[in-house]
Each structure stands twice: as C-alpha cells, then as structure tokens.
Design an enzyme around this catalytic site. Structure first.
Site, short mmCIF file in Angstrom:
data_model
loop_
_atom_site.label_atom_id
_atom_site.label_comp_id
_atom_site.label_asym_id
_atom_site.label_seq_id
_atom_site.Cartn_x
_atom_site.Cartn_y
_atom_site.Cartn_z
N HIS A 69 63.91 -76.80 83.14
CA HIS A 69 64.01 -75.33 83.08
C HIS A 69 62.93 -74.72 82.19
O HIS A 69 63.17 -74.49 81.00
CB HIS A 69 65.38 -74.93 82.56
CG HIS A 69 66.49 -75.15 83.53
ND1 HIS A 69 67.03 -74.16 84.30
CD2 HIS A 69 67.14 -76.28 83.86
CE1 HIS A 69 67.99 -74.65 85.07
NE2 HIS A 69 68.08 -75.95 84.82
N GLU A 128 62.06 -71.68 82.11
CA GLU A 128 62.45 -70.33 81.69
C GLU A 128 63.24 -70.33 80.38
O GLU A 128 63.44 -69.28 79.78
CB GLU A 128 63.27 -69.64 82.80
CG GLU A 128 64.74 -70.04 82.91
CD GLU A 128 64.96 -71.36 83.65
OE1 GLU A 128 64.01 -72.14 83.79
OE2 GLU A 128 66.10 -71.61 84.07
N CYS A 154 65.59 -76.19 89.25
CA CYS A 154 66.88 -76.86 89.27
C CYS A 154 67.61 -76.58 90.58
O CYS A 154 67.22 -77.09 91.62
CB CYS A 154 67.71 -76.45 88.05
SG CYS A 154 69.13 -77.51 87.74
#
Length: 258
Positions: free
Chosen positions: A217, A219, A108
C-alpha cells in the site's frame, strides 16, 4: 519516550508540486472499499486533484488516470475482486486501459480486481501461511518505465505497508517467464517472501506499462507522521516513511509532460 502523532486532517503536510494540480486522478469506491479516502489524499499530497468515482456509474468524469484502491469490495464474496470486475464503471476503465491510453493503478484489492478483469495476468490466492498479514515491507523497484514508477530509479528500494490475506500472486510458469522476459515485474519483495508469491513478485504491469497492480500500500506511506517507521531512502523518525509518494508523483509528472 512518548511520541505524539497528529490526527489525520490536522497535518501541515504541504503539496509537493502545485504545477501538477491540473491532473485529475479518479479513485473508484466499491461497496466494501477501505482505502479510497487514503488514495485520494495521496493524490492530493502528490500535487494532483483527486476525483471520487462510484462503481455503479458509467462516467469517468474526464479523469486522466484511475486508482482502484484496497479494501474488501463486495466483502470478497466468491473470490476477492470477482464481483467488482462486473461493476458498470469497470466497463469504461477496461475499455480505456486496454489500449494503453489510461493509466490505472490497482492497490491490494485493486490488484485483485485488475487480474479478475484480465487487465493483468495471473491471480491472487490466500497467503501461504493462511493468516492476515500487516507489516512494513521492503520492495525492489524492478521497472521504472511504467506510468506509475518513473519517479524511482530502477533497482531502488522502498518501504511501504503490506496488509492482506489474499496476497499470494500465482501464475503458470509460461506467464511468469513472459513477465520476467518482458520486464513486466514492477516490484519484488525483499527480506523474505511474506506470502508465497511466485518468484517474490509484489507487483506487475501490462504490456503497455499503463496498468500496474501491487499488493503493498503506497498510499499509506506518503505523509510523515502516518507512514512506516523506516525508509529505504535513509533514517526517518517514527512513522516518518514516505517512500510510497513516488508512485503518485510518477503518474502526475508523466501526464503533465506527455
């Protein structure tokens, strides 16, 4: 139906492969970084050792790979990532990554920083609908030969969260043709283009395959109980999607086996 979600830190999630713990992955924090702790946690859950790095330092602390996390570094002033690219630590990262030796992942805002630093081509502009977007997003893995995607089969699909306002990837037609022709499109949006990105591109890599940037994302899709409500790998329980974990296991396994 009431669904109880454990607090972060109370989870009993186990490390995937402790044999990877010798790999040190640095995560850079800038003023305004938002997802640096999440990235460190993802590295730990994948089996590696996360190392916190500060943008103002000149020391990479002997890490084997680097993640530039999401957030709003320097408040996105001037342009997202435009100030962060001049951070002292970015000099070391750019020098090490340019030659193809240091694996670097930009997520991002990290992707925006990598384009501003010219480690990746193109640029990121505001979403075509001019609104902040937050949703679970299905992606196609177009390239599984990079340092960050080798755990996936080429052509496989994953579901990870997408949240941004400046997520529209743009580049001139010549650059887009080069990316396509050289197999450097790593992720592509499925189920509709969420932000107007050219050719549905969600992530790309450099010519060496060691630097990868993507807007979604991974994560946030690494631990059951805190991930998306769906998975491209099969049915999962509420918040049970962990499709993003392969991003982190990929680089750990590559570094262990090199």
């Amino acid at each position: 139906m009431t669904v109880e979600t454990p607090l972060i830190g109370h989870s009993n999630a186990e490390v995937v492969d402790s044999g990877l713990s010798g790999v040190r992955v640095g995560v850079v924090t800038f003023p305004g970084s938002l997802d640096d702790r999440d990235a460190l946690r993802a590295v730990r859950l994948a089996g590696g050792t996360g190392v916190a790095l500060w943008h103002g330092d000149h020391d990479l602390k002997d890490v084997d790979a680097v993640i530039i996390p999401g957030g709003f570094s320097y408040g996105d002033y001037l342009r997202a990532g435009a100030i962060s690219r001049f951070a002292p630590l970015m000099e070391q990262i750019t020098a090490a990554a340019s030659g193809g030796s240091l694996p670097v992942l930009g997520i991002c805002n990290g992707f925006q920083v990598l384009t501003e630093a010219h480690l990746l081509p193109g640029s990121m502009v505001k979403n075509n609908h001019l609104h902040f977007l937050c949703k679970d997003q299905r992606l196609k893995v177009e390239n599984s030969s990079t340092a960050w995607t080798s755990s996936y089969a080429e052509g496989s699909e994953i579901v990870v969260p997408l949240k941004n306002q400046d997520g529209q990837f743009v580049a001139d037609e010549r650059t887009l043709d080069e990316l396509e022709g050289e197999g450097r499109v790593v992720f592509r949006y499925l189920g509709g283009n969420p932000n107007g990105s050219r050719r549905d591109i969600a992530g790309i890599t450099n010519e060496h395959g060691n630097v990868v940037g993507l807007m979604p994302h991974p994560e946030h899709a690494v631990e059951a109980g805190f991930g998306p409500d769906s998975s491209a790998l099969g049915e999962v329980e509420v918040r049970g999607g962990v499709d993003g974990l392969g991003i982190f296991t990929s680089v750990l396994q590559k570094l262990v086996n090199k």
